[in-house]
Design a protein around this motif. Structure first.
Motif, short mmCIF file in Angstrom:
data_model
loop_
_atom_site.label_atom_id
_atom_site.label_comp_id
_atom_site.label_asym_id
_atom_site.label_seq_id
_atom_site.Cartn_x
_atom_site.Cartn_y
_atom_site.Cartn_z
N ASP A 1 0.83 -1.21 0.00
CA ASP A 1 0.00 0.00 0.00
C ASP A 1 0.86 1.26 0.00
N ILE A 2 1.92 1.22 0.83
CA ILE A 2 2.80 2.41 0.90
C ILE A 2 3.49 2.64 -0.43
N GLN A 3 3.96 1.53 -1.07
CA GLN A 3 4.60 1.68 -2.37
C GLN A 3 3.63 2.23 -3.41
N HIS B 1 -17.52 13.56 -0.21
CA HIS B 1 -18.77 12.80 -0.31
C HIS B 1 -18.51 11.31 -0.50
N ILE B 2 -17.26 10.93 -0.77
CA ILE B 2 -16.94 9.50 -0.97
C ILE B 2 -16.71 8.86 0.40
N LYS B 3 -17.34 7.76 0.65
CA LYS B 3 -17.21 7.04 1.91
C LYS B 3 -16.52 5.70 1.65
N LEU B 4 -15.48 5.44 2.41
CA LEU B 4 -14.74 4.18 2.30
C LEU B 4 -15.02 3.34 3.54
N PHE C 1 -9.20 5.27 8.13
CA PHE C 1 -9.70 6.55 8.62
C PHE C 1 -11.22 6.58 8.72
N SER C 2 -11.86 5.42 8.43
CA SER C 2 -13.32 5.42 8.42
C SER C 2 -13.91 5.54 9.83
N LEU D 1 -4.07 14.05 3.75
CA LEU D 1 -3.55 13.72 2.43
C LEU D 1 -3.65 12.21 2.16
N ALA D 2 -3.36 11.40 3.18
CA ALA D 2 -3.47 9.95 3.01
C ALA D 2 -4.92 9.54 2.77
N GLN D 3 -5.85 10.16 3.52
CA GLN D 3 -7.27 9.84 3.33
C GLN D 3 -7.73 10.24 1.93
N THR D 4 -7.33 11.42 1.49
CA THR D 4 -7.70 11.87 0.14
C THR D 4 -7.10 10.96 -0.92
N GLU D 5 -5.86 10.53 -0.67
CA GLU D 5 -5.21 9.63 -1.62
C GLU D 5 -5.97 8.31 -1.74
N GLU D 6 -6.42 7.79 -0.61
CA GLU D 6 -7.21 6.55 -0.67
C GLU D 6 -8.50 6.76 -1.48
N LYS D 7 -9.15 7.90 -1.26
CA LYS D 7 -10.39 8.16 -2.00
C LYS D 7 -10.11 8.33 -3.49
N VAL D 8 -9.02 9.01 -3.83
CA VAL D 8 -8.68 9.20 -5.25
C VAL D 8 -8.36 7.86 -5.90
N LEU D 9 -7.60 7.02 -5.16
CA LEU D 9 -7.30 5.68 -5.70
C LEU D 9 -8.57 4.86 -5.88
#
Length: 554
Positions: free
Chosen positions: A143-145, A428-431, A436-437, A453-461
């Motif tokens: 995940d980090i990579q 508006h995106i819920k994971l 971070f949920s 930034l990490a939360q936003t990155e997860e949502k963008v991915l």
């Protein structure tokens, strides 16, 4: 045995009766012996029979025991035929003993087996835990990579900014520390400058006092030197007088010795001549010798007395003392006076050397104080000037560092605002499976920006994964249309209103031209319509050009 009457009466029986009586006794004893012998023989025979019977029974029992032991050994050998190591431990053991040993060993082996099974279970559980940890770590690393591959530029920029911020903070702390140190030095120098004149006056007063003390010591030293010279001169004159008198006394003693020798020679010659004249008879020579010896001793004593009296007269004439004890006391006093003067001379020389050294040291200190006070003051002023220049340089460097720090803070604030803006776009995106949920981010925390930034990155991915199967061109077209309409609505001026299409109506019979002038305000003119159309075309053209550039980049 029958008792005869003669025996009862106390009379010995005849011999044949006694013999018969003895024979009867012997026969009785022989019968007893035979009976005892037969009885003993019968007992011996009986015992031999019982011994033989017991031996046979014992032999039978031994045979049975041997058969039993041989049977158990055969069974044990047959049982442990394939186990020679264990066969030695049960050797010469009965069946029950061998069974007990084997049961004991079996229990030990069972315990060892249970312990090994327990160890295997523990190792299996540990292996499962390690495999689970390995899988989780591998997933985290992947995940980090993936996150790093997706946002390398932002991470590099953020890391660079953090490094610059840390360096600026270190430089600021160092500048503050150096500034404080120089301020302390400056305060110390100012305080010393305030008390410098007083210290200089005190040193000058001390030098004057020491100079006066030196003058007093020099006068004392001069008096001591004068007294020493006078004592030396007096001592020298006394020594010369004593030497002269001693020389005269020796000369007189030599003259007196010569006179006494001459007188002695004359006396001897006169006595020799007198002895030759007298020619005393034999036997009187010893008496003559004794008288001569006595005369010689008397002459010697008289000569010594004369010499001593002459010397005493000379000493009395020189010293003016009439008694011999007074003469001796005078000479002893002269010796003590000489020793005392010698000690005073040594002490005065030592004090003179010490005073000269003190004088030289005080003179050097005075010269150093005279010529180094101004130089010290100039040196302090130069040092203050250098410290002020260095302080100004450090203040300039501090201002530059503060400016860099402000710039870095602005960049960080812009980065934070950008991250928050990006997060607001995907809020508006819920994971469901995100880390971070279940937690809410604290804006006051130090790692708030990184977590956001990490939360936003997860949502963008997640969005990228969900849009893999969609048509990108169709999506971009829809986005352009939505953004165009929304932007167009935002850019419309206040005077731009919807154009109402004219409706064919019958003219009112009561239509008045004056009223129609008021309605003309709602009708769009030709120039305004052209301008609005041109703005719409320009906005659409610019929007399409921008998205084409983005498509080219993608």
């Amino acid at each position: 045995m029958p008792v005869t009457r003669a025996a009862l009466e106390g009379v010995k029986p005849p011999v044949h009766e006694q013999i018969s009586e003895l024979q009867n006794k012997i026969q009785l004893l022989e019968g007893d012996r035979k009976a005892f012998y037969e009885n003993s023989q019968w007992n011996i025979k009986k015992n031999k029979d019982s011994i033989s019977q017991l031996r046979q029974e014992n032999k039978k029992l031994h045979q049975k025991l041997a058969d039993l032991l041989a049977g158990e050994e055969k069974v044990i050998k047959a049982a442990f035929q394939g186990h020679p190591a264990e066969q030695g431990s049960v050797k010469n053991k009965t069946g029950e003993g061998a069974i007990q040993i084997i049961n004991h060993r079996l229990c030990e082996k069972i315990n060892q087996l249970n312990n090994l099974k327990h160890q295997v279970e523990i190792r299996k559980r540990r292996l499962e835990e390690l495999q689970l940890q390995y899988s989780t770590k591998t997933q985290e690393i992947n995940d980090i990579q993936a996150m790093e591959e997706g946002n390398i530029e932002a991470a590099k920029t953020l890391r660079t900014l953090e490094n610059r911020l840390e360096k600026a903070r270190f430089k600021t702390e160092e500048a503050v520390r150096i500034t404080g140190m120089y301020q302390k030095l400056k305060a110390h120098m100012q305080e010393e400058a305030m008390h410098f004149q007083n210290k200089l006056d005190a040193l000058e007063a001390e030098i004057l006092r020491l100079h006066n003390e030196l003058k007093d010591l020099e006068s004392v030293n001069a008096d001591a030197l004068h007294a020493r010279d006078a004592a030396r001169a007096q001592l020298q004159t006394q020594e010369e007088n004593i030497y002269r008198e001693r020389k005269l006394r020796d000369k007189k003693l030599k003259d007196l010795k010569k006179l006494t020798e001459e007188k002695r020679a004359q006396n001897e010659r006169a006595e020799r001549r007198q002895s030759q004249k007298d020619r005393v008879p034999f036997g009187t020579e010893d008496l003559i010798k004794d008288t001569q010896v006595k005369k010689l001793t008397i002459l010697k004593n008289r000569q010594v007395m004369f010499t001593a009296a002459d010397a005493f007269d000379k000493i009395r004439a020189a010293t003016g003392v009439t008694e011999a004890d007074d003469v001796v006391a005078c000479f002893m006093a002269q010796e003590e006076t000489f020793k005392h003067l010698e000690e005073m001379r040594i002490e005065n020389e030592e004090s003179l050397v010490r005073l000269k050294e003190e004088k030289d040291s005080l003179f050097h200190e005075l010269e150093h104080t005279k010529y180094s006070g101004e130089a010290h003051k100039v040196g302090i002023q130069n040092l203050m000037k250098e410290l002020n220049d260095h302080l100004k340089k450090e203040e300039k460097r501090r201002d530059a560092t503060q400016a860099d720090l402000d710039k870095v803070n602005r960049v960080l604030l812009n980065a934070k605002a950008g991250v928050e803006h990006l997060a607001s776009k995907v809020q508006h995106i819920k994971l469901e499976n995100s880390r971070f949920s279940s937690t809410e981010l604290n804006e006051k925390a130090s790692d708030y920006v990184l977590d956001l930034l990490a939360q936003t990155e997860e949502k963008v991915l997640f969005l990228m994964d969900s849009l893999k199967d969609q048509d990108k061109k169709e999506l971009l077209r829809r986005i352009e249309e939505v953004e165009f309409h929304s932007k167009l609505e935002r850019r419309l001026p206040s005077y731009n209103t919807r154009v109402k299409l004219p409706i064919a109506q019958k003219p009112d019979m009561y239509y008045d031209e004056e009223e129609s002038g008021e309605d003309d305000a709602d009708v769009v003119t030709r120039a305004a319509l052209k301008r609005q159309s041109q703005q719409i075309i320009d906005a659409k053209t610019k929007r399409r050009t921008r998205y084409r550039k983005k498509d080219g980049k993608m």
